[in-house]
Design a protein around this motif. Sequence first.
Motif, PDB file in Angstrom:
ATOM      1  N   LYS A 113     -20.018 -48.510   8.588  1.00  0.00           N
ATOM      2  CA  LYS A 113     -21.319 -48.174   7.982  1.00  0.00           C
ATOM      3  C   LYS A 113     -21.159 -46.522   8.184  1.00  0.00           C
ATOM      4  CE  LYS A 113     -26.339 -48.254   8.887  1.00  0.00           C
ATOM      5  NZ  LYS A 113     -27.290 -48.851   9.916  1.00  0.00           N
ATOM      6  N   ASP A 114     -20.657 -45.846   9.245  1.00  0.00           N
ATOM      7  CA  ASP A 114     -20.571 -44.615   9.378  1.00  0.00           C
ATOM      8  C   ASP A 114     -19.724 -43.844   8.448  1.00  0.00           C
ATOM      9  OD1 ASP A 114     -22.306 -43.778  11.314  1.00  0.00           O
ATOM     10  OD2 ASP A 114     -20.876 -43.458  12.987  1.00  0.00           O
ATOM     11  N   ILE A 115     -18.631 -44.560   7.998  1.00  0.00           N
ATOM     12  CA  ILE A 115     -17.740 -44.080   7.050  1.00  0.00           C
ATOM     13  C   ILE A 115     -18.430 -44.164   5.657  1.00  0.00           C
ATOM     14  CG2 ILE A 115     -15.562 -44.521   5.544  1.00  0.00           C
ATOM     15  CD1 ILE A 115     -14.472 -45.976   8.055  1.00  0.00           C
ATOM     16  N   LYS A 116     -19.240 -45.147   5.188  1.00  0.00           N
ATOM     17  CA  LYS A 116     -19.886 -45.371   3.958  1.00  0.00           C
ATOM     18  C   LYS A 116     -21.074 -44.518   3.876  1.00  0.00           C
ATOM     19  CE  LYS A 116     -20.161 -49.402   2.347  1.00  0.00           C
ATOM     20  NZ  LYS A 116     -20.563 -50.871   2.140  1.00  0.00           N
ATOM     21  N   GLN A 117     -21.890 -44.357   4.842  1.00  0.00           N
ATOM     22  CA  GLN A 117     -22.973 -43.469   4.802  1.00  0.00           C
ATOM     23  C   GLN A 117     -22.532 -41.980   4.618  1.00  0.00           C
ATOM     24  OE1 GLN A 117     -25.706 -44.496   8.077  1.00  0.00           O
ATOM     25  NE2 GLN A 117     -26.565 -46.143   6.802  1.00  0.00           N
ATOM     26  N   ASN A 118     -21.668 -41.629   5.444  1.00  0.00           N
ATOM     27  CA  ASN A 118     -21.144 -40.401   5.431  1.00  0.00           C
ATOM     28  C   ASN A 118     -20.572 -39.968   3.989  1.00  0.00           C
ATOM     29  OD1 ASN A 118     -21.345 -38.359   7.961  1.00  0.00           O
ATOM     30  ND2 ASN A 118     -20.843 -40.585   8.692  1.00  0.00           N
ATOM     31  N   PHE A 119     -19.855 -40.740   3.326  1.00  0.00           N
ATOM     32  CA  PHE A 119     -19.274 -40.419   2.231  1.00  0.00           C
ATOM     33  C   PHE A 119     -20.378 -40.428   1.060  1.00  0.00           C
ATOM     34  CE2 PHE A 119     -17.440 -41.501  -2.102  1.00  0.00           C
ATOM     35  CZ  PHE A 119     -16.543 -40.685  -2.022  1.00  0.00           C
ATOM     36  N   THR A 120     -21.301 -41.516   1.272  1.00  0.00           N
ATOM     37  CA  THR A 120     -22.516 -41.456   0.261  1.00  0.00           C
ATOM     38  C   THR A 120     -23.142 -40.166   0.295  1.00  0.00           C
ATOM     39  OG1 THR A 120     -22.855 -43.772   0.433  1.00  0.00           O
ATOM     40  CG2 THR A 120     -24.817 -42.427  -0.429  1.00  0.00           C
ATOM     41  N   ARG A 121     -23.672 -39.493   1.577  1.00  0.00           N
ATOM     42  CA  ARG A 121     -24.415 -38.291   1.653  1.00  0.00           C
ATOM     43  C   ARG A 121     -23.451 -37.028   0.800  1.00  0.00           C
ATOM     44  NH1 ARG A 121     -26.109 -40.342   6.576  1.00  0.00           N
ATOM     45  NH2 ARG A 121     -24.226 -39.684   7.703  1.00  0.00           N
ATOM     46  N   TYR A 122     -22.086 -37.026   1.292  1.00  0.00           N
ATOM     47  CA  TYR A 122     -20.978 -36.185   0.806  1.00  0.00           C
ATOM     48  C   TYR A 122     -21.387 -36.271  -0.935  1.00  0.00           C
ATOM     49  CZ  TYR A 122     -16.758 -35.259  -1.605  1.00  0.00           C
ATOM     50  OH  TYR A 122     -15.680 -34.965  -2.511  1.00  0.00           O
ATOM     51  N   TYR A 123     -21.039 -37.437  -1.384  1.00  0.00           N
ATOM     52  CA  TYR A 123     -21.058 -37.709  -2.833  1.00  0.00           C
ATOM     53  C   TYR A 123     -22.413 -37.281  -3.502  1.00  0.00           C
ATOM     54  CZ  TYR A 123     -19.486 -39.657  -7.282  1.00  0.00           C
ATOM     55  OH  TYR A 123     -19.194 -40.025  -8.595  1.00  0.00           O
ATOM     56  N   ASN A 124     -23.508 -37.707  -2.872  1.00  0.00           N
ATOM     57  CA  ASN A 124     -24.588 -37.450  -3.527  1.00  0.00           C
ATOM     58  C   ASN A 124     -24.959 -35.871  -3.475  1.00  0.00           C
ATOM     59  OD1 ASN A 124     -25.306 -40.190  -4.026  1.00  0.00           O
ATOM     60  ND2 ASN A 124     -26.683 -40.556  -2.733  1.00  0.00           N
ATOM     61  N   LYS A 125     -24.825 -35.252  -2.575  1.00  0.00           N
ATOM     62  CA  LYS A 125     -24.859 -33.755  -2.424  1.00  0.00           C
ATOM     63  C   LYS A 125     -24.071 -32.935  -3.340  1.00  0.00           C
ATOM     64  CE  LYS A 125     -24.742 -29.728   0.759  1.00  0.00           C
ATOM     65  NZ  LYS A 125     -24.372 -29.461   2.184  1.00  0.00           N
ATOM     66  N   LYS A 126     -22.394 -33.618  -3.619  1.00  0.00           N
ATOM     67  CA  LYS A 126     -21.972 -32.687  -4.564  1.00  0.00           C
ATOM     68  C   LYS A 126     -22.193 -33.002  -6.084  1.00  0.00           C
ATOM     69  CE  LYS A 126     -16.869 -33.216  -6.236  1.00  0.00           C
ATOM     70  NZ  LYS A 126     -15.682 -34.074  -5.814  1.00  0.00           N
ATOM     71  N   HIS A 127     -22.706 -34.297  -6.148  1.00  0.00           N
ATOM     72  CA  HIS A 127     -23.259 -34.459  -7.834  1.00  0.00           C
ATOM     73  C   HIS A 127     -24.587 -34.410  -7.803  1.00  0.00           C
ATOM     74  CE1 HIS A 127     -19.194 -35.712  -8.725  1.00  0.00           C
ATOM     75  NE2 HIS A 127     -18.939 -36.329  -7.709  1.00  0.00           N
ATOM     76  N   ARG A 128     -25.205 -33.823  -6.956  1.00  0.00           N
ATOM     77  CA  ARG A 128     -26.746 -33.589  -6.947  1.00  0.00           C
ATOM     78  C   ARG A 128     -27.619 -34.890  -7.611  1.00  0.00           C
ATOM     79  NH1 ARG A 128     -27.005 -27.536  -9.740  1.00  0.00           N
ATOM     80  NH2 ARG A 128     -25.929 -26.326  -8.222  1.00  0.00           N
ATOM     81  N   ARG A 129     -27.389 -35.976  -6.739  1.00  0.00           N
ATOM     82  CA  ARG A 129     -27.827 -37.021  -7.333  1.00  0.00           C
ATOM     83  C   ARG A 129     -28.470 -37.938  -5.989  1.00  0.00           C
ATOM     84  NH1 ARG A 129     -24.930 -41.795  -5.691  1.00  0.00           N
ATOM     85  NH2 ARG A 129     -25.732 -42.841  -7.640  1.00  0.00           N
ATOM     86  N   LYS A 130     -29.253 -38.937  -6.140  1.00  0.00           N
ATOM     87  CA  LYS A 130     -29.827 -39.771  -5.084  1.00  0.00           C
ATOM     88  C   LYS A 130     -29.748 -41.205  -5.293  1.00  0.00           C
ATOM     89  CE  LYS A 130     -33.663 -36.681  -4.491  1.00  0.00           C
ATOM     90  NZ  LYS A 130     -35.292 -36.645  -4.462  1.00  0.00           N
ATOM     91  N   GLY A 131     -29.594 -41.982  -4.235  1.00  0.00           N
ATOM     92  CA  GLY A 131     -29.239 -43.395  -4.384  1.00  0.00           C
ATOM     93  C   GLY A 131     -28.171 -43.993  -3.993  1.00  0.00           C
ATOM     94  N   PHE A 132     -27.819 -45.082  -4.043  1.00  0.00           N
ATOM     95  CA  PHE A 132     -26.717 -46.017  -3.529  1.00  0.00           C
ATOM     96  C   PHE A 132     -25.468 -45.501  -4.278  1.00  0.00           C
ATOM     97  CE2 PHE A 132     -30.064 -48.935  -3.002  1.00  0.00           C
ATOM     98  CZ  PHE A 132     -29.999 -49.158  -1.438  1.00  0.00           C
ATOM     99  N   PHE A 133     -24.419 -45.527  -3.483  1.00  0.00           N
ATOM    100  CA  PHE A 133     -22.922 -45.278  -3.948  1.00  0.00           C
ATOM    101  C   PHE A 133     -22.262 -46.538  -3.770  1.00  0.00           C
ATOM    102  CE2 PHE A 133     -18.556 -44.375  -3.687  1.00  0.00           C
ATOM    103  CZ  PHE A 133     -18.358 -43.652  -4.787  1.00  0.00           C
ATOM    104  N   TRP A 134     -22.378 -47.245  -2.847  1.00  0.00           N
ATOM    105  CA  TRP A 134     -21.449 -48.508  -2.601  1.00  0.00           C
ATOM    106  C   TRP A 134     -22.252 -49.647  -2.947  1.00  0.00           C
ATOM    107  CZ3 TRP A 134     -16.791 -47.381  -1.515  1.00  0.00           C
ATOM    108  CH2 TRP A 134     -16.666 -45.961  -0.787  1.00  0.00           C
ATOM    109  N   GLY A 135     -21.621 -50.667  -3.433  1.00  0.00           N
ATOM    110  CA  GLY A 135     -22.141 -51.691  -4.143  1.00  0.00           C
ATOM    111  C   GLY A 135     -22.314 -52.909  -2.949  1.00  0.00           C
ATOM    112  N   GLY A 136     -23.526 -52.682  -1.979  1.00  0.00           N
ATOM    113  CA  GLY A 136     -23.689 -53.433  -1.107  1.00  0.00           C
ATOM    114  C   GLY A 136     -22.956 -53.505   0.254  1.00  0.00           C
ATOM    115  N   ARG A 137     -23.020 -54.584   0.964  1.00  0.00           N
ATOM    116  CA  ARG A 137     -22.230 -54.293   2.281  1.00  0.00           C
ATOM    117  C   ARG A 137     -20.796 -54.844   2.057  1.00  0.00           C
ATOM    118  NH1 ARG A 137     -22.680 -59.659   6.016  1.00  0.00           N
ATOM    119  NH2 ARG A 137     -22.312 -61.530   4.263  1.00  0.00           N
TER     120      ARG A 137
END
Length: 311
Positions: A113-137
């Motif tokens: 969860k830490d790996i995925k959440q940290n990556f989502t924050r990085y990716y969303n900030k980089k691409h100026r987007r919001k929302g989910f990155f990973w497809g579920g659990r």
Amino acid sequence: MPRIARFIRNDRQTVYHVISRTALPGLPIKDTDKDYLLGLIKRLSRLYFVDVLGFAVMGNHFHLVARMHPEDEISNSDIIKRWQDYYGDKVEMPTDRMAEVKKRLCSLGAYVKDIKQNFTRYYNKKHRRKGFFWGGRFKSMIVQEGSTLVNLLAYVDLNPIRAGIVKKPENYRWSSLGYHTQTGNKDGLLDIDFGLKEWNELDPKEIVRKYRQFVYETGAVDAGKGKTIEKKVVEKARKKGYKISRVERFRYRCRYFTDSGVIGGKDFVQEVFDQVKHLLGSKDERKFTPVGGVEGLYSMKRLGAGCDRQI
């Protein structure tokens, strides 16, 4: 529909194969993103009580093979050292919550969860987007150490070969064999204790050499799904150093390495089944499926429903 139960063993060291896919179309994980995701795995593996055995970061998903350590192996001083090494002196260790912190740092779910959440924050900030990155659990399966584990690691390391990205598995730097070859296992990220007693090796370089040979010989077999390592590449590698050993006519049965709940020898699968059958919603005895091409390897499908529980 109820969520399918995740199989977790907290009373002993256990190896898991983790798979997580993006919810976005195409191949959104570019090379710089792969570097960042691998960096996250490296950093968080210094905090959590986990041995990373293998990985492959692809354009729309990642594989991670990790051994989690049980709480009863971990002392309070181990917790404090990990905490201080990771956070430094700026973040005080909450000693009044020691049991809670220990439970978290030995948890597969918290680690991924830490790996995925940290990556989502990085990716969303980089691409100026919001929302989910990973497809579920994420998906996970328990893996027996030894030959089962080595076969699984080969499957993971051959992902970029099957996808036609590289001609040699070690040319792909976002995989475990590529990391071994290109960095010399920098910072000791990868554990090479596969539990394969047949190799009878203690020398790390020789273990990696034998593993590389296994991957090449396995990757040269046409499994009917994706590309293989070209014969001339395998022959060239043979001439450069590794001997030809017994080669199983291993054919990938990808679903066993991605969709199973448990995989290993029959006795091992039976043992885990006895521990998790209360999660499956069935009193019937489960029949285990032999994995074609690998003698003595069995799979138990994750067919029951229920909530995430631990055993």
